[in-house]
Design a protein around this motif. Structure first.
Motif, PDB file in Angstrom:
ATOM      1  N   ARG A  65       1.410   3.206   9.919  1.00 24.74           N
ATOM      2  CA  ARG A  65       1.400   4.671   9.785  1.00 24.74           C
ATOM      3  C   ARG A  65       1.965   5.366  11.024  1.00 24.74           C
ATOM      4  NH1 ARG A  65      -1.159   8.049   6.353  1.00 24.74           N
ATOM      5  NH2 ARG A  65      -1.336  10.198   7.038  1.00 24.74           N
ATOM      6  N   SER A  68       0.838  -1.192   0.000  1.00 22.45           N
ATOM      7  CA  SER A  68       0.000   0.000   0.000  1.00 22.45           C
ATOM      8  C   SER A  68       0.877   1.248   0.000  1.00 22.45           C
ATOM      9  CB  SER A  68      -0.909   0.002   1.226  1.00 22.45           C
ATOM     10  OG  SER A  68      -0.126   0.059   2.400  1.00 22.45           O
ATOM     11  N   GLN A  69       0.230   2.387  -0.193  1.00 25.30           N
ATOM     12  CA  GLN A  69       0.929   3.671  -0.143  1.00 25.30           C
ATOM     13  C   GLN A  69       0.330   4.507   0.964  1.00 25.30           C
ATOM     14  OE1 GLN A  69       0.767   5.548  -4.008  1.00 25.30           O
ATOM     15  NE2 GLN A  69       2.766   4.721  -4.515  1.00 25.30           N
ATOM     16  N   ILE A  70       1.214   5.151   1.725  1.00 24.25           N
ATOM     17  CA  ILE A  70       0.797   6.071   2.768  1.00 24.25           C
ATOM     18  C   ILE A  70       1.396   7.423   2.435  1.00 24.25           C
ATOM     19  CG2 ILE A  70       0.978   6.637   5.214  1.00 24.25           C
ATOM     20  CD1 ILE A  70       1.178   3.616   5.762  1.00 24.25           C
ATOM     21  N   ASN A 127       4.311  -2.034   3.629  1.00 24.83           N
ATOM     22  CA  ASN A 127       3.330  -2.509   4.605  1.00 24.83           C
ATOM     23  C   ASN A 127       3.622  -1.996   6.005  1.00 24.83           C
ATOM     24  OD1 ASN A 127       1.866  -4.116   2.703  1.00 24.83           O
ATOM     25  ND2 ASN A 127       3.564  -5.562   2.748  1.00 24.83           N
ATOM     26  N   SER A 160       5.741   3.538   0.277  1.00 22.85           N
ATOM     27  CA  SER A 160       5.156   2.308  -0.245  1.00 22.85           C
ATOM     28  C   SER A 160       5.627   1.140   0.610  1.00 22.85           C
ATOM     29  CB  SER A 160       5.581   2.073  -1.691  1.00 22.85           C
ATOM     30  OG  SER A 160       5.110   3.116  -2.505  1.00 22.85           O
TER      31      SER A 160
END
Length: 65
Positions: free
Chosen positions: A50, A2-4, A47, A45
């Protein structure tokens, strides 16, 4: 994967960019880090958690959300 996207305040130069990249690349689960100084954004990018990313940026001397 995923992207944060993090909003980071206080980055003003390439040294700041490198410091944030180094801090984030040290977090488990981070695949890549892209820093945009003009926007004050960092795209991470992978896992990673956050909260861990925000803490790493804050520990590096910047504010993040």
């Amino acid at each position: 994967m995923s992207q944060i996207i993090l909003k980071v305040e206080g980055m003003t130069c390439s040294h700041c960019k490198m410091r944030v990249e180094k801090a984030l690349n040290g977090i488990t689960g981070v695949e890549s880090v892209q820093v945009d100084l003009a926007k004050g954004e960092v795209v991470v990018s992978g896992n990673a958690n956050r909260e861990d990313l925000v803490k790493a940026v804050v520990d590096a001397g910047y504010s993040a959300q």
